[in-house]
Design an enzyme around this catalytic site. Sequence first.
Site, PDB file in Angstrom:
ATOM      1  N   LYS A  30      39.618 -76.083  -4.258  1.00 46.25           N
ATOM      2  CA  LYS A  30      39.734 -77.438  -4.088  1.00 46.25           C
ATOM      3  C   LYS A  30      40.468 -77.973  -2.956  1.00 46.25           C
ATOM      4  O   LYS A  30      41.610 -77.642  -2.663  1.00 46.25           O
ATOM      5  CB  LYS A  30      40.224 -78.107  -5.293  1.00 46.25           C
ATOM      6  CG  LYS A  30      39.555 -77.732  -6.552  1.00 46.25           C
ATOM      7  CD  LYS A  30      39.989 -78.300  -7.815  1.00 46.25           C
ATOM      8  CE  LYS A  30      39.158 -78.086  -8.996  1.00 46.25           C
ATOM      9  NZ  LYS A  30      39.787 -78.710 -10.278  1.00 46.25           N
ATOM     10  N   ASP A  53      54.072 -76.763 -42.123  1.00 45.58           N
ATOM     11  CA  ASP A  53      53.175 -77.098 -43.091  1.00 45.58           C
ATOM     12  C   ASP A  53      54.009 -77.946 -44.367  1.00 45.58           C
ATOM     13  O   ASP A  53      53.197 -79.031 -44.832  1.00 45.58           O
ATOM     14  CB  ASP A  53      53.027 -75.680 -44.039  1.00 45.58           C
ATOM     15  CG  ASP A  53      52.052 -74.809 -42.890  1.00 45.58           C
ATOM     16  OD1 ASP A  53      51.428 -75.430 -42.075  1.00 45.58           O
ATOM     17  OD2 ASP A  53      51.853 -73.747 -43.248  1.00 45.58           O
ATOM     18  N   CYS A  83      26.376 -47.423 -49.719  1.00 45.48           N
ATOM     19  CA  CYS A  83      26.892 -46.699 -48.660  1.00 45.48           C
ATOM     20  C   CYS A  83      28.100 -47.279 -48.462  1.00 45.48           C
ATOM     21  O   CYS A  83      28.600 -48.527 -48.420  1.00 45.48           O
ATOM     22  CB  CYS A  83      25.835 -47.209 -47.572  1.00 45.48           C
ATOM     23  SG  CYS A  83      26.517 -46.620 -46.036  1.00 45.48           S
ATOM     24  N   LYS A  90      38.520 -70.004 -12.987  1.00 42.03           N
ATOM     25  CA  LYS A  90      37.408 -70.894 -13.479  1.00 42.03           C
ATOM     26  C   LYS A  90      37.406 -70.350 -15.071  1.00 42.03           C
ATOM     27  O   LYS A  90      36.878 -69.283 -15.150  1.00 42.03           O
ATOM     28  CB  LYS A  90      36.343 -70.556 -12.610  1.00 42.03           C
ATOM     29  CG  LYS A  90      35.208 -71.521 -12.811  1.00 42.03           C
ATOM     30  CD  LYS A  90      34.139 -71.233 -11.949  1.00 42.03           C
ATOM     31  CE  LYS A  90      32.896 -72.409 -12.262  1.00 42.03           C
ATOM     32  NZ  LYS A  90      32.321 -71.977 -13.716  1.00 42.03           N
TER      33      LYS A  90
END
Length: 660
Positions: free
Chosen positions: A282, A35, A423, A111
Site C-alpha cells: 500500500k 472466570d 470396529c 494478506k
Amino acid sequence: MEALEEILALRRELEQAGYRYYVLDDPAMSDYDYDHKLRRLEELEGEHPELVTPDSPTQRVGGKALEAFTQVTHRVPLESLQDVFDFDELRAFDQRVRAAVPQAGYVVEPKVDGLSVALEYENGRFLRGATRGDGRVGEDVTENLRTIRSIPLHIPDAPARLIVRGEVFMPKKVFHALNEERERRGEPLFANPRNAAAGSLRQLDPRVAAGRRLDILVFNVQWVEGERFATHLETLEYLRDKGYKVIPHYSCGGVEQAVERIAQIGENREQYQFDIDGAVVKVNSLTEREALGSTAKFPRWAAAYKYPPEVKASRVTDIVIQVGRTGVLTPKAVLEPVRLAGTTVTSATLHNQDFITEKDIRIGDTVLVRKAGEIIPEILSVELDKRPEGTSPYFLPKVCPECGAPVERDEEGAHIRCTGAECPAQLLRNLAHFASRDAMDIDGLGIAVVESLAGAGLVKTPGDLYFLREEEVARLERMGKKSARNLLAAVEASKQRDLGRLLYAFGIRQVGQKAGKVLAARFRTMEALEQATLEELTAVDDIGAVTAESVLSWLASPQSRHLIARLREAGVNMTAAEQGSDQRFAGKTFVLTGALERFTRDEAAAMIEERGGKSASSVSKKTSYVVAGEAAGSKLRKARELGIPVLTEEEFLELLKEGL
C-alpha cells in the site's frame, strides 16, 4: 449505588484482562480469577438487568439466534485489491504509481486469508459489524462479531463516529482442533481455516460462533470524525492505541524493499498463527492515495501479491489405509520427505479410490506435490516417464483393515466405508452417538468421558457400557465415586429406552430417528425385525429399498449380532414403545416450517407423533397440514399452491388441545 460501582469496576478489570490476553498475548490474570470475576458480574447484572449495556463483557457469549441476516450498505466501500502474481508485475504497479507520485513509499502487510468486515462505533461503543459482501452491501453479523474477544466493545477517548476494517480469521490451532472434533462427531470437515471462519461468522446462532474462537486483525480506518492522519502508518498506530489487534506491517521506502519484505513474509508464513494467501503493498501517504484514486474495481494505490503455489517432486513409497471415526477408509500416500511452504511433507491424502484411479497413482511412482491452500499436501499428477517397471494399479481392500468387516461403497459418493458395528476405529464416534440425547440418552457420557473409558480399555463396544463397574470408572481422571455412580445410574436408566431409539443408536446407515421409530412401530420387537425379509421391510411406509438393504446388511454382520447379544445379556429393552391412547392425528401428516416461538420443531414433531401423526420434511399432496412459524419460506408457498391447510402456531396449539 454500590452495585453500579462494583459492576463498572468489574467491567474495567475484565476489559483490561481481555485486552492483555487476546490482543497483546500477555495475560495478566489467571483463568480462574477471570472466570470468577465474570461470574460475579453476571450475578450482579442478573440482579440489576437495567444496568446491562451492550459493551459489557457478559454480552460476548452469544444471544438469541437470528432468523436471517439483514443487509448493510457500507458508508465507505470495502474495495478489493488488484492481484499481481510475480515481482515483475509488482514493479509494473510501482511504475504506474510513481508516474503520478514520484516519491511514493510503501507499507507491506501479510494478506490474511479470512473474511473482511467493517466495524462501526458510535461515541466509543461498538454499534454494528458487517461483512464485505460485494464491497458496497454486506450482511449484518454484529451479534457474531461481539463474540470475538479481540474486538473492543468500547474504545477510550472515542470520536463520535469510527469505522474500521479488519479480517476475521480462525487461528490455525483452533482450526485443527475444530476439525478433530468434527471428525470425532462424524461431521463434514472444513476444507481450510478461511472456510471455517466464514461459516462460523455466518451462523444464525451467535452461540455457535462464540464456540469457534475466531480472531480479527484490523488494517484500515475507513471513516473517522475529528481526526486527521498523514500516513497509513499513523492510522495503524491510532488503532493500536485504541485497543485493536493490528495487522503486522512493515515500512518500505521503495519497491525493491517491498520485494524483499514480501519474500521474507512468504518464507516465514508458517510462523503466523493465521493463514496468509499473499502480501499487500500500500502507498503510505494518504494524500498520495487521494491523488492516485481508484478504478471502477480497485484502488490504484494498493496491490495484492499472490504467492505462487510451490510444487515439488517426491516418490510414493507406500499407500496406507486409515479408517476414520465414521468408518470411511481413506488412502494416504507415504512420501519421501520434501520441503513445501516452510514445512517437511511426508504424506498426502489420496481421498478415495476414484482419485487414485483417475490419476493412476501407484506405489513407486514419482509424483508432483503441493500444499492446497498452503495447508494440506496434495498430489497433482504422476510423472509417468519416471514410473519404474513392475508397478500395478492400486485398489482399496475389500475388508476393513481395523476389524476385518466387509466394506461397501456409498450409493451417493466415492467413499468406501467399514460396515462393522464394533470396529475399533469407529469406537469413539459410535459410543458418542449411542449415548446421545436422541438415541439412548445417557446423561454425562460426553465425548471426554467416552475418550477416558476407551483410553482405559474399559469399553470396546457400546455393549460394554452396561458391564462397567463403579470402582473402575471412579479411577478415571476427573471422575471420582460420585461421578462414577451418576454415570452408571444413567447407563442403567437407558436400558428402558424403546426399540426405536435403540435402532437409531446403532448408527445403521440410512436409519435416522424417524426410520428407527417407523421400523419399531411396524415390527414391535428386535426378534421380529431380525427375521424380516427385504419385501417386508420395503413394504413399510417411508422405508425404501436402500434403507431396507442397509438394515439387512447390518443385521447380518457378525459384529452386529454380537452387539445385540451383548445388549440382551445386559437386559436392554428391545421392544417398541406402547402407542398412546391419544391417536387423534392418526393418518395425518404435518410439515413444520419457519421459526416457532413456544417450542422447537423437534418438540412439535414429538407432540404430533405422540398423537399418532407423522412429521414430514417436505410438502406434497399427501401433506395434511403445514404449521407455519415466522419467516416461513418455500414450504409455505408450496402449501398454498397445493391448497393444503396452513396453521399458525396458535391454531396448532388449539389443535393439540381440542383434536381434529
